[in-house]
Design a protein around this motif. Structure first.
Motif, mmCIF file in Angstrom:
data_model
loop_
_atom_site.group_PDB
_atom_site.id
_atom_site.type_symbol
_atom_site.label_atom_id
_atom_site.label_comp_id
_atom_site.label_asym_id
_atom_site.label_seq_id
_atom_site.Cartn_x
_atom_site.Cartn_y
_atom_site.Cartn_z
ATOM 1 N N ARG A 1 4.753 3.164 3.082
ATOM 2 C CA ARG A 1 4.458 1.861 2.463
ATOM 3 C C ARG A 1 4.211 0.811 3.544
ATOM 4 N N SER A 2 3.272 -0.092 3.251
ATOM 5 C CA SER A 2 2.946 -1.154 4.212
ATOM 6 C C SER A 2 2.308 -2.322 3.481
ATOM 7 N N ALA B 1 7.582 -2.307 6.512
ATOM 8 C CA ALA B 1 7.011 -0.976 6.323
ATOM 9 C C ALA B 1 8.132 -0.005 5.979
ATOM 10 N N GLU C 1 -0.520 5.384 10.157
ATOM 11 C CA GLU C 1 -1.226 6.664 9.983
ATOM 12 C C GLU C 1 -1.459 7.338 11.332
ATOM 13 N N ARG D 1 -4.606 8.512 1.504
ATOM 14 C CA ARG D 1 -4.432 7.083 1.256
ATOM 15 C C ARG D 1 -4.412 6.815 -0.246
ATOM 16 N N ALA E 1 0.857 -1.177 0.000
ATOM 17 C CA ALA E 1 0.000 0.000 0.000
ATOM 18 C C ALA E 1 0.897 1.232 0.000
ATOM 19 N N CYS E 2 0.422 2.302 -0.616
ATOM 20 C CA CYS E 2 1.224 3.527 -0.707
ATOM 21 C C CYS E 2 0.370 4.725 -0.307
ATOM 22 N N ASP E 3 0.757 5.393 0.770
ATOM 23 C CA ASP E 3 0.071 6.598 1.221
ATOM 24 C C ASP E 3 1.026 7.781 1.127
ATOM 25 N N VAL F 1 -2.885 -2.467 -0.449
ATOM 26 C CA VAL F 1 -1.992 -3.615 -0.595
ATOM 27 C C VAL F 1 -2.501 -4.489 -1.738
ATOM 28 N N ARG G 1 -0.884 -0.490 8.241
ATOM 29 C CA ARG G 1 -1.200 0.757 7.548
ATOM 30 C C ARG G 1 -1.951 1.714 8.470
ATOM 31 N N SER H 1 4.075 0.029 -5.477
ATOM 32 C CA SER H 1 2.612 -0.093 -5.398
ATOM 33 C C SER H 1 2.007 -0.173 -6.791
#
Length: 425
Positions: free
Chosen positions: A297-298, A270, A308, A332, A221-223, A336, A304, A370
């Motif tokens: 990233r997670s 992460a 945050e 967000r 996942a990419c935030d 993932v 995730r 991601s």
């Protein structure tokens, strides 16, 4: 077409990577006694020149997210000429091509992405981008050409029983609100039902023609986070009369690195990267504010969420400790990417049949990059595959990158065989 391998002396085999794969697979296939014919590496070799021309044309004329007008029309016109039912404008500039053969009720989707990146190309290639500041630095030109190669082969052989939907997606590169979300919002799976969906990305650093697989969480996942520290500006000679946001930001940079080191289980993965930090304009002036931007990233929903929470808490309390404040924008991005177990094993088996077990790598390591294909996998079972782009090739998103054309017919044969096997009647 025969399942058995061709003679290696075939003059059509002029690509060194393809020839190497054929040689390694030929003995194994010669021992098989198949009851059904599926696509082999040799079956797509006659399309190499055409696919290379298509790929290099797309490379030379890159288009950014949701502006893939020329690329989409090129794709759609090819598919219509090959007998597909083509739907344009899905999710903006997306194209979906459907082909039904026989009476089978199963359906499968294969996706390729089409957009380029805002990078000025420095490859020096004769087919380098003619558009300044735009470049296919991630290989989407190759992904598109590979799927077109499969489309051509599937249309001319029709060795399956059911429906295949070929999904050419726009805007994979832009993060939140990208092409996958737009296509889904446009009713992708309601309009084009898929029992499973598959996608592919090239992977520099791995040998061309090699396929890599992993079930479960595969890509991160990419935030994206923007933190603005607001202090009190003043004269550099009288810092005691100011609240220096640069001091706060510098201290926060170090503190943020404690999150992965001290708040994430060591068995998890992460990343917190501070990619930008901007403040001030003159050496003798303490500015009013400083701004930093983070990539987070997670690989799990729990990690995730906890990251945050921790980033927000740490930024707020850290700024307050210095008498400053922190404004936090937490966006967000892609979730993932989680490959389903059965479809991943199926995709791996297809690769093993095509290129041999030594080139079909199971349980490949997780990737911190991601991919918005993750949104498709939230709604349908499937698998996202990595395909080697060459050991010494430039990295993705690099101004010198180029897709390895030796992969064009290999990838086309892989998608063709996967569809034929999935819709085997």
């Amino acid at each position: 077409m025969s399942e058995h391998a061709p003679e290696i002396e075939d003059p059509d085999i002029d690509a060194p990577e393809v020839a190497s794969i054929l040689k390694s697979v030929s003995v194994r296939l010669a021992k098989d006694s198949p009851t059904r014919s599926f696509c082999t590496l040799h079956d797509t070799l006659d399309s190499r020149d055409e696919l290379q021309d298509i790929r290099r044309h797309i490379h030379q004329h890159p288009e950014l997210a949701f502006n893939e007008v020329h690329t989409a029309e090129l794709v759609a016109s090819k598919l219509e000429n090959w007998g597909y039912t083509v739907t344009r404008g899905v999710g903006g500039t997306g194209v979906v091509a459907s082909l039904r053969v026989g009476a089978g009720q199963r359906s499968v989707g294969i996706r390729a992405d089409m957009d380029a990146l805002p990078i000025h190309e420095r490859s020096g290639l004769p087919y380098a981008s003619v558009h300044d500041g735009k470049m296919h630095a991630c290989g989407h030109d190759g992904h598109t050409a590979v799927l077109l190669g499969a489309a051509r082969q599937l249309a001319r052989t029709r060795q399956f029983d059911g429906t295949v939907h070929l999904i050419f997606q726009p805007a994979e590169e832009i993060g939140a609100g990208g092409g996958a979300e737009r296509m889904l919002a446009d009713g992708l799976f309601e309009r084009f039902p898929c029992d499973a969906i598959f996608g592919l990305h090239n992977h520099p650093g791995a040998e061309a023609g090699t396929f890599m697989f992993r079930s479960g969480p595969f890509m991160a996942a990419c935030d994206t986070v923007a933190i603005t520290i607001r202090g009190k500006g003043g004269h550099a000679a009288r810092p005691h009369q100011s609240i220096d946001p640069i001091l706060v930001a510098g201290s926060l940079v170090m503190a943020l690195q404690s999150i992965v080191a001290r708040n994430v289980d060591p068995n998890e993965t992460a990343v917190v990267t501070i990619g930008t930090l901007h403040a001030g304009h003159a050496p003798n002036v303490i500015p009013d504010s400083a701004r930093m931007e983070l990539s987070v990233r997670s690989f799990s929903a729990d990690v995730r969420a906890s990251m945050e929470t921790r980033i927000k808490q740490l930024a707020t309390s850290h700024a307050e400790g210095y008498g400053a404040t922190a404004d936090i924008e937490y966006v967000r991005g892609y979730p993932v990417l989680v490959n389903s177990e059965a479809e991943t094993e199926f995709a791996r088996q297809v690769a093993e049949e095509l290129v041999g077990p030594e080139r079909a790598i199971a349980n490949f390591h997780r990737i911190a990059g991601s991919e918005d294909f993750a949104y498709f996998l939230q709604q349908r079972p499937g698998c996202f595959v990595r395909m080697g782009n060459g050991v010494n090739q430039p990295l993705l998103h690099n101004a010198g990158y180029d897709f390895n054309d030796d992969n064009l017919t290999v990838g086309a044969a892989y998608w063709t065989r996967l569809v034929e096997r999935y819709l085997a009647g």
